[in-house]
Design an enzyme around this catalytic site. Structure first.
Site, mmCIF file in Angstrom:
data_model
loop_
_atom_site.group_PDB
_atom_site.id
_atom_site.type_symbol
_atom_site.label_atom_id
_atom_site.label_comp_id
_atom_site.label_asym_id
_atom_site.label_seq_id
_atom_site.Cartn_x
_atom_site.Cartn_y
_atom_site.Cartn_z
ATOM 1 N N ASP A 174 0.846 -1.251 0.086
ATOM 2 C CA ASP A 174 0.127 0.033 -0.114
ATOM 3 C C ASP A 174 0.924 1.306 -0.005
ATOM 4 O O ASP A 174 1.954 1.149 0.433
ATOM 5 C CB ASP A 174 -0.876 0.233 1.335
ATOM 6 N N ARG A 208 -1.341 -0.914 -8.363
ATOM 7 C CA ARG A 208 -2.836 -0.464 -8.041
ATOM 8 C C ARG A 208 -2.847 1.071 -8.197
ATOM 9 O O ARG A 208 -2.143 1.697 -7.698
ATOM 10 C CB ARG A 208 -3.004 -0.848 -6.621
ATOM 11 N N ALA A 212 -5.682 8.722 -0.361
ATOM 12 C CA ALA A 212 -6.341 8.952 0.877
ATOM 13 C C ALA A 212 -5.962 9.715 1.775
ATOM 14 O O ALA A 212 -6.390 9.794 3.054
ATOM 15 C CB ALA A 212 -6.657 7.665 1.427
HETATM 16 C C1 LIG Z 1 -8.711 -1.520 -3.182
HETATM 17 C C2 LIG Z 1 -8.340 -0.005 -2.387
HETATM 18 C C3 LIG Z 1 -7.060 0.115 -2.015
HETATM 19 C C4 LIG Z 1 -6.762 1.292 -1.744
HETATM 20 N N1 LIG Z 1 -5.397 1.498 -1.128
HETATM 21 C C5 LIG Z 1 -4.979 2.727 -1.085
HETATM 22 C C6 LIG Z 1 -3.380 3.052 -0.718
HETATM 23 O O1 LIG Z 1 -2.732 2.128 -0.704
HETATM 24 N N2 LIG Z 1 -2.995 4.378 -0.454
HETATM 25 C C7 LIG Z 1 -4.028 5.218 -0.785
HETATM 26 O O2 LIG Z 1 -3.510 6.483 -0.496
HETATM 27 N N3 LIG Z 1 -5.285 5.229 -0.855
HETATM 28 C C8 LIG Z 1 -5.847 3.958 -1.065
HETATM 29 N N4 LIG Z 1 -7.173 3.680 -1.421
HETATM 30 C C9 LIG Z 1 -8.119 4.828 -1.334
HETATM 31 C C10 LIG Z 1 -8.235 5.727 -2.393
HETATM 32 O O3 LIG Z 1 -7.115 6.442 -2.508
HETATM 33 C C11 LIG Z 1 -9.374 6.446 -2.055
HETATM 34 O O4 LIG Z 1 -9.317 7.300 -0.858
HETATM 35 C C12 LIG Z 1 -10.860 5.886 -1.725
HETATM 36 O O5 LIG Z 1 -10.932 4.657 -2.785
HETATM 37 C C13 LIG Z 1 -11.862 7.078 -2.404
HETATM 38 O O6 LIG Z 1 -11.521 7.377 -3.686
HETATM 39 P P1 LIG Z 1 -12.767 6.673 -4.951
HETATM 40 O O7 LIG Z 1 -11.728 6.429 -6.195
HETATM 41 O O8 LIG Z 1 -13.425 5.470 -4.415
HETATM 42 O O9 LIG Z 1 -13.571 7.949 -5.384
HETATM 43 P P2 LIG Z 1 -14.364 9.324 -4.700
HETATM 44 O O10 LIG Z 1 -14.316 10.266 -5.802
HETATM 45 O O11 LIG Z 1 -13.751 9.634 -3.370
HETATM 46 O O12 LIG Z 1 -15.711 8.419 -4.481
HETATM 47 C C14 LIG Z 1 -16.698 8.091 -5.574
HETATM 48 C C15 LIG Z 1 -17.816 7.341 -4.955
HETATM 49 O O13 LIG Z 1 -17.406 6.070 -4.343
HETATM 50 C C16 LIG Z 1 -18.310 6.018 -3.229
HETATM 51 N N5 LIG Z 1 -17.385 6.221 -2.011
HETATM 52 C C17 LIG Z 1 -16.061 6.462 -1.883
HETATM 53 N N6 LIG Z 1 -15.583 6.338 -0.847
HETATM 54 C C18 LIG Z 1 -16.588 5.817 0.124
HETATM 55 C C19 LIG Z 1 -16.723 5.493 1.419
HETATM 56 N N7 LIG Z 1 -15.534 5.698 2.330
HETATM 57 N N8 LIG Z 1 -17.953 5.230 1.990
HETATM 58 C C20 LIG Z 1 -18.939 4.906 1.119
HETATM 59 N N9 LIG Z 1 -18.890 5.163 0.066
HETATM 60 C C21 LIG Z 1 -17.755 5.736 -0.858
HETATM 61 C C22 LIG Z 1 -19.208 7.092 -3.112
HETATM 62 O O14 LIG Z 1 -20.243 6.874 -3.724
HETATM 63 C C23 LIG Z 1 -18.669 8.433 -3.866
HETATM 64 O O15 LIG Z 1 -19.350 9.178 -4.359
HETATM 65 C C24 LIG Z 1 -7.698 2.477 -1.827
HETATM 66 C C25 LIG Z 1 -8.983 2.397 -2.244
HETATM 67 C C26 LIG Z 1 -9.154 1.042 -2.730
HETATM 68 C C27 LIG Z 1 -10.700 0.787 -3.220
#
Ligand SMILES: Cc1cc2nc3c(=O)[nH]c(=O)nc-3n(C[C@H](O)[C@H](O)[C@H](O)COP(=O)(O)OP(=O)(O)OC[C@H]3O[C@@H](n4cnc5c(N)ncnc54)[C@H](O)[C@@H]3O)c2cc1C
Length: 312
Positions: free
Chosen positions: A133, A184, A189
């Protein structure tokens, strides 16, 4: 722009005082269970089994980050090796995701490298895969350096690239050229300043699709290039599906990933449509920072939590 609420919640995810308060409230634990499979490895294996049963793949995360002593970091690595053995013994389909700050990055880079190497080697022996990650930008360079060292020795390791960082296109290009682009791609985040990261959400989203396209377009030129699109954003997902379809890219040349408990409908839909869909399944007792980042990502989650707190 990054919302002040998101910024505050991510900052609070690092506060030990706030952690004591939140973790001490029973309702927090109940709500965290929405995003966390349980406290034990057995809970996690059960969650993987159910996930696999629905036709989805999994990646397992033993919760914990920012460890400041070697003993604790070694225990964390031991737990991952135990998890790899349990995956093998139970026959479930899952790989693992690790955080370098849980493996001793704050103690010493060389110690961290060797601690993680133990896990990657165990995974290689068991025919499994380890995803590193990505955490916040002060550790990006050191994380990628450790990843490159491991990847030079083992093919069964990949890393995460965050679309909000300006540097990411350059990182993706150089990893592809080195044949190390098992990546990935996510938006990112953590709280990052304008000096290193796009702030407006549309720019982050645009860079995300740009990086996905870059990787999909480069697969023939740079063998080993394999993107995992980690997002719950239906626009990013639909864009990826359409791009792959129009360019004749087979569904086994990439995968989608989402977090446990988020957009299960969409997860199932993608799996049913024949896409590789992997669910990130966290377990363990140290769920506080992970939980706070999930609240930060969606104001509705915070509202739900606030209502539960006041008993409404
Ligand atoms: C498998 C996976 C691994 C990840 N690993 C990392 C990592 O190693 N480092 C890192 O910095 N980040 C990581 N992330 C987190 C990522 O960077 C984002 O912060 C997070 O995925 C929210 O972004 P989004 O692409 O879903 O889009 P967004 O624009 O944030 O969300 C789009 C839509 O998705 C839904 N959604 C998003 N988040 C949520 C939530 N928490 N609860 C409910 N609904 C939600 C909502 O409907 C929202 O409108 C990971 C995410 C995933 C899915």
């Amino acid at each position: 722009m990054v919302s002040p609420l998101r910024h505050t919640l991510i900052a609070l995810s690092k506060s030990s005082q706030m952690q004591k308060i939140i973790v001490g409230i029973p309702i927090s634990r109940r709500m965290a269970r929405r995003f966390v499979a349980g406290e034990t490895l057995a809970d996690a294996i059960e969650a993987i089994r159910a996930t696999n049963g629905a036709g989805l793949l999994a990646t397992l995360d033993y919760l914990g980050e920012h460890v400041y002593n070697q003993a604790e970091a070694s225990v964390n690595a031991d737990e991952y090796i135990r998890a790899l053995q349990a995956i093998q013994q139970t026959g479930v389909d899952a790989n693992i995701s690790i955080k370098l700050t849980a493996m001793g990055l704050a103690v010493d880079d060389e110690f961290c490298y060797h601690n993680v190497r133990r896990i990657v080697q165990a995974a290689a022996e068991l025919g499994n895969f380890v995803r590193i990650d990505m955490e916040d930008s002060p550790v990006t360079d050191r994380s990628l350096h450790i990843y490159r060292r491991l990847r030079a020795e083992f093919p069964n390791v990949g890393v995460v690239i965050q679309a909000y960082l300006y540097r990411s296109e350059e990182d993706v290009r150089s990893l592809m050229e080195q044949g190390m682009a098992h990546l990935r791609l996510c938006k990112g985040a953590y709280n990052e300043p304008p000096a290193v990261a796009f702030q407006p959400k549309p720019e982050v989203d645009q860079n995300m699709t740009h990086l996905i396209q870059l990787m999909l377009d480069s697969q023939a030129q740079f063998p080993g290039t394999y993107p995992a699109v980690a997002s719950h954003d239906h626009r990013i997902i639909n864009w990826t599906k359409a791009y792959a379809h129009h360019h004749g890219i087979a569904t086994d040349r990439f995968e989608f990933q989402m977090l446990y408990g988020i957009r299960r409908d969409l997860q199932q839909q993608l799996a049913d449509q024949g896409y590789r869909m992997r669910v990130y399944i966290p377990y363990g007792t140290r769920w506080y920072p992970y939980f706070m980042r999930r609240l930060a990502e969606r104001p509705a989650n915070l509202l739900f939590f606030a209502r539960a707190l006041v008993g409404n």
